[in-house]
Scaffold this motif. Structure first.
Motif, PDB file in Angstrom:
ATOM      1  N   ARG A  27     104.679  25.564  55.542  1.00  0.00           N
ATOM      2  CA  ARG A  27     104.680  26.895  56.155  1.00  0.00           C
ATOM      3  C   ARG A  27     103.298  27.536  55.982  1.00  0.00           C
ATOM      4  O   ARG A  27     102.547  27.163  55.071  1.00  0.00           O
ATOM      5  CB  ARG A  27     105.729  27.779  55.474  1.00  0.00           C
ATOM      6  N   HIS A  43     108.757  22.956  54.013  1.00  0.00           N
ATOM      7  CA  HIS A  43     109.933  23.001  54.879  1.00  0.00           C
ATOM      8  C   HIS A  43     110.285  21.560  55.241  1.00  0.00           C
ATOM      9  O   HIS A  43     109.407  20.771  55.587  1.00  0.00           O
ATOM     10  CB  HIS A  43     109.632  23.785  56.153  1.00  0.00           C
ATOM     11  N   ARG A  47     110.988  25.934  62.993  1.00  0.00           N
ATOM     12  CA  ARG A  47     110.041  26.082  61.890  1.00  0.00           C
ATOM     13  C   ARG A  47     109.100  24.885  61.854  1.00  0.00           C
ATOM     14  O   ARG A  47     107.900  25.032  61.642  1.00  0.00           O
ATOM     15  CB  ARG A  47     110.810  26.252  60.566  1.00  0.00           C
ATOM     16  N   ARG A 102     106.487  25.205  64.650  1.00  0.00           N
ATOM     17  CA  ARG A 102     105.560  26.317  64.341  1.00  0.00           C
ATOM     18  C   ARG A 102     104.626  25.921  63.209  1.00  0.00           C
ATOM     19  O   ARG A 102     103.427  26.223  63.241  1.00  0.00           O
ATOM     20  CB  ARG A 102     106.343  27.586  64.021  1.00  0.00           C
ATOM     21  N   ASN A 103     105.150  25.235  62.190  1.00  0.00           N
ATOM     22  CA  ASN A 103     104.289  24.776  61.088  1.00  0.00           C
ATOM     23  C   ASN A 103     103.254  23.777  61.586  1.00  0.00           C
ATOM     24  O   ASN A 103     102.074  23.861  61.223  1.00  0.00           O
ATOM     25  CB  ASN A 103     105.118  24.128  59.986  1.00  0.00           C
TER      26      ASN A 103
END
Length: 172
Positions: free
Chosen positions: A44, A50, A72, A75-76
């Motif tokens: 993250r 994550h 997630r 996006r990471n």
């Protein structure tokens, strides 16, 4: 990527180094038809880890997986492509480390979609992503970005004969 540039025997019991071909051959043979869950670990923006389970396939000598743009994991990866992917294969626990980058090439998207279809997931190419009537909840809603792992390092621990533990390094 093909072959590792170096290997290191990590086994403490006297077993020989494991050949990279053992891991690669099982990835080729078992993705996407075997019931395998790959776990992708990303970072993250605040540095916390994550991890998410994904379905992955080995195509064109690399591991590919999907993620919706809002997940997630996606996006990471947009901020930091570094990741690791873990899986328990037939007779071998495997960790792959490297960078995952989005694939938008139409020919590669179609080749990977075809491999997913042979495993029962009816993926099709839509624009620069994949779509299908269903997927795992962790993938988010369609369309899904396709990612290709550029492998830097891999670790294998054999759970079946011949036993052993090995680190493989790949140059890029």
């Amino acid at each position: 990527m093909s072959e590792p540039t170096s290997t290191r025997n990590l086994d403490q019991y006297g077993h020989a180094e494991l050949p990279w071909s053992r891991a690669r051959d099982v990835l080729v043979a078992d993705t996407p038809t075997a019931d395998l869950t790959f776990f992708v670990a990303t970072v993250r923006p605040d540095g916390r880890p994550h991890t998410a389970g994904v379905g992955a396939v080995w195509v064109d000598d690399a591991l590919h997986f999907v993620g919706g743009p809002g997940t997630r994991r996606s996006r990471n990866l947009a901020v930091n492509p570094a990741c690791s992917i873990s899986v328990r294969l037939r007779g071998l626990d495997l960790v792959l480390e490297g960078e995952a980058h989005r694939v938008t090439d139409p020919e590669v998207l179609e080749r990977v979609a075809e491999v997913y279809r042979t495993g029962g997931w009816p993926a099709t190419v839509e624009g620069d992503a994949l779509t299908a009537p269903f997927t795992a909840p962790s993938a988010g809603p369609p369309p899904w970005h396709l990612y290709r792992l550029t492998l830097r390092t891999a670790f294998g621990v054999a759970s079946a004969e011949p036993h052993g533990a090995t680190r493989w390094d790949f140059a890029h």
